[in-house]
Design an enzyme around this catalytic site. Structure first.
Site, PDB file in Angstrom:
ATOM      1  N   ASN A  10       0.865  -1.186   0.000  1.00  0.00           N
ATOM      2  CA  ASN A  10       0.000   0.000   0.000  1.00  0.00           C
ATOM      3  C   ASN A  10       0.897   1.230   0.000  1.00  0.00           C
ATOM      4  O   ASN A  10       1.497   1.565   1.018  1.00  0.00           O
ATOM      5  CB  ASN A  10      -0.891  -0.044   1.253  1.00  0.00           C
ATOM      6  CG  ASN A  10      -1.735   1.211   1.409  1.00  0.00           C
ATOM      7  OD1 ASN A  10      -1.819   2.041   0.506  1.00  0.00           O
ATOM      8  ND2 ASN A  10      -2.368   1.350   2.569  1.00  0.00           N
ATOM      9  N   LYS A  12       0.078   4.305  -0.227  1.00  0.00           N
ATOM     10  CA  LYS A  12      -0.565   5.492   0.369  1.00  0.00           C
ATOM     11  C   LYS A  12      -0.295   6.710  -0.524  1.00  0.00           C
ATOM     12  O   LYS A  12      -0.214   6.555  -1.749  1.00  0.00           O
ATOM     13  CB  LYS A  12      -0.078   5.682   1.813  1.00  0.00           C
ATOM     14  CG  LYS A  12      -0.198   4.376   2.620  1.00  0.00           C
ATOM     15  CD  LYS A  12       0.053   4.526   4.066  1.00  0.00           C
ATOM     16  CE  LYS A  12      -0.111   3.165   4.747  1.00  0.00           C
ATOM     17  NZ  LYS A  12       0.082   3.200   6.176  1.00  0.00           N
ATOM     18  N   HIS A  96      -9.210   0.823   5.352  1.00  0.00           N
ATOM     19  CA  HIS A  96      -7.917   1.088   5.996  1.00  0.00           C
ATOM     20  C   HIS A  96      -8.129   2.053   7.166  1.00  0.00           C
ATOM     21  O   HIS A  96      -8.959   2.963   7.087  1.00  0.00           O
ATOM     22  CB  HIS A  96      -6.925   1.680   4.983  1.00  0.00           C
ATOM     23  CG  HIS A  96      -5.535   1.696   5.511  1.00  0.00           C
ATOM     24  ND1 HIS A  96      -5.101   2.672   6.377  1.00  0.00           N
ATOM     25  CD2 HIS A  96      -4.505   0.838   5.348  1.00  0.00           C
ATOM     26  CE1 HIS A  96      -3.837   2.395   6.707  1.00  0.00           C
ATOM     27  NE2 HIS A  96      -3.457   1.303   6.102  1.00  0.00           N
ATOM     28  N   GLU A  98      -6.552   4.499   8.153  1.00  0.00           N
ATOM     29  CA  GLU A  98      -6.396   5.932   7.830  1.00  0.00           C
ATOM     30  C   GLU A  98      -7.669   6.487   7.206  1.00  0.00           C
ATOM     31  O   GLU A  98      -8.014   7.650   7.408  1.00  0.00           O
ATOM     32  CB  GLU A  98      -5.179   6.122   6.909  1.00  0.00           C
ATOM     33  CG  GLU A  98      -3.887   5.918   7.688  1.00  0.00           C
ATOM     34  CD  GLU A  98      -2.726   5.358   6.872  1.00  0.00           C
ATOM     35  OE1 GLU A  98      -2.740   5.450   5.629  1.00  0.00           O
ATOM     36  OE2 GLU A  98      -1.789   4.819   7.502  1.00  0.00           O
ATOM     37  N   GLU A 168      -4.941  -5.131  10.792  1.00  0.00           N
ATOM     38  CA  GLU A 168      -3.918  -4.110  10.951  1.00  0.00           C
ATOM     39  C   GLU A 168      -4.106  -3.375  12.276  1.00  0.00           C
ATOM     40  O   GLU A 168      -4.898  -2.423  12.356  1.00  0.00           O
ATOM     41  CB  GLU A 168      -4.029  -3.096   9.807  1.00  0.00           C
ATOM     42  CG  GLU A 168      -3.839  -3.708   8.444  1.00  0.00           C
ATOM     43  CD  GLU A 168      -3.223  -2.709   7.479  1.00  0.00           C
ATOM     44  OE1 GLU A 168      -2.179  -3.026   6.912  1.00  0.00           O
ATOM     45  OE2 GLU A 168      -3.769  -1.608   7.341  1.00  0.00           O
ATOM     46  N   GLY A 174       2.949   2.101  10.740  1.00  0.00           N
ATOM     47  CA  GLY A 174       3.887   3.204  10.551  1.00  0.00           C
ATOM     48  C   GLY A 174       4.633   3.594  11.822  1.00  0.00           C
ATOM     49  O   GLY A 174       5.266   4.650  11.881  1.00  0.00           O
ATOM     50  N   SER A 214       3.874  -2.317  10.218  1.00  0.00           N
ATOM     51  CA  SER A 214       5.334  -2.401  10.353  1.00  0.00           C
ATOM     52  C   SER A 214       5.880  -3.785  10.008  1.00  0.00           C
ATOM     53  O   SER A 214       6.820  -4.256  10.638  1.00  0.00           O
ATOM     54  CB  SER A 214       5.783  -1.954  11.749  1.00  0.00           C
ATOM     55  OG  SER A 214       5.394  -0.605  11.967  1.00  0.00           O
TER      56      SER A 214
HETATM   57  P1  PGA Z   1       3.211   0.150   7.572  1.00  0.00           P
HETATM   58  O1  PGA Z   1       1.720   0.341   7.040  1.00  0.00           O
HETATM   59  O2  PGA Z   1       3.731  -1.122   6.963  1.00  0.00           O
HETATM   60  O3  PGA Z   1       3.951   1.361   7.078  1.00  0.00           O
HETATM   61  O4  PGA Z   1       3.148   0.077   9.046  1.00  0.00           O
HETATM   62  C1  PGA Z   1       0.854  -0.756   6.946  1.00  0.00           C
HETATM   63  C2  PGA Z   1      -0.447  -0.307   6.333  1.00  0.00           C
HETATM   64  O5  PGA Z   1      -0.942   0.762   6.674  1.00  0.00           O
HETATM   65  O6  PGA Z   1      -1.017  -1.025   5.485  1.00  0.00           O
END
Ligand code: PGA
Length: 251
Positions: A10, A12, A96, A98, A168, A174, A214
């Site tokens: 992803n 983003k 997601h 976010e 997640e 992140g 992560s």
């Molecule tokens: P990340 O994000 O691997 O940067 O922690 C995972 C995600 O949001 O899908």
């Protein structure tokens, strides 16, 4: 859909046109594990170009990061599922954290997005996961079960079977803080058991459940060797071809 080994990146809101295409060509030209389905999720501006680059590529697909719940209309700034499908997207990430957190997307809205994606032949990668305070309170299992019950568990079995799930934990996204293997396994196993309760064992065994948060080359092997983890949804580490490929080679 039978259970698969999947590594989905992803991106983003990262990568300009040139940067994005360079990343995709590096993946296209690299040696990739044959048994792993790799998915790239660039910003929608790149969907068409990436899709044409990936034609004829085995196990390398393009997804979208979001779609609107309506087919067309006066929704300034939005992109519809049929537009994404026409541009060559095969899948779409829905739910997601976010999108839930910054764009106020709730379970009911996410269910309508899932239905919209399915109606236009886009396979949903449906995300769920708990915030830190819920994890600390120890109510993470109930929290995630509720997210499923209010969204994709409303689907008929034939539609649910088309979905890929991604757990997640928000506190791991992140942050560099990954769920411990036993935390990931506990949740993935619980999710599979809820699918048995809601649908049946066959559907539960056929559902691919990805871990996200992560996930990196250094921890992917431990996570992917867990019995109920079928791969990863990767944010930061999917922005570099070498890291993303190393993760795909971790099964
Ligand atoms: P990340 O994000 O691997 O940067 O922690 C995972 C995600 O949001 O899908």
């Amino acid at each position: 859909m039978p259970r698969k080994k999947i590594v989905a990146g992803n991106w983003k809101m990262n990568k300009t046109y040139e940067e994005g295409l360079a990343l995709v060509s590096a993946l296209k030209n690299a040696s990739r594990p044959e048994s792993v389905w790799m998915i790239v999720t660039p910003p929608a501006l790149l969907t068409r170009e990436v899709s044409s680059m990936l034609k004829e590529q085995n196990q390398l697909s393009v997804a979208a990061q979001n779609c609107h719940q309506e087919t067309s209309g006066a929704y300034t700034g939005e992109i519809s599922a049929p537009m994404l499908r026409a541009a060559g997207a095969e899948l779409v990430i829905i739910g997601h954290s976010e999108r839930r957190q910054y764009f106020g997307e709730d379970n009911a809205l996410l269910l309508s997005k899932v239905r919209q994606a399915l109606a236009h032949d886009l396979q949903p990668i449906f995300c769920m996961g708990e915030p830190l305070e819920i994890r600390e309170a120890g109510t993470h299992l109930e929290y995630v079960k509720n997210q499923l019950e209010k969204s994709v568990f409303q689907l008929a079995e034939s539609d649910f079977k088309k979905i890929i799930l991604a757990y997640e934990p928000i506190w791991a996204i992140g942050t560099g803080k990954t769920a411990q293997p036993e935390q990931a396994q506990e949740m993935h196993q619980a999710i599979r058991s809820w699918i048995v309760e809601k649908y049946n064992t066959e559907t539960a065994n056929d559902t691919s459940i990805l871990y996200g948060g992560s996930c990196k080359p250094a921890n992917a092997k431990d996570l992917f060797s867990l019995p109920d983890v079928d791969g990863g949804l990767i944010g930061g580490a999917s922005l570099k071809a070498d890291d993303f490929l190393a993760i795909a080679h971790s099964f």
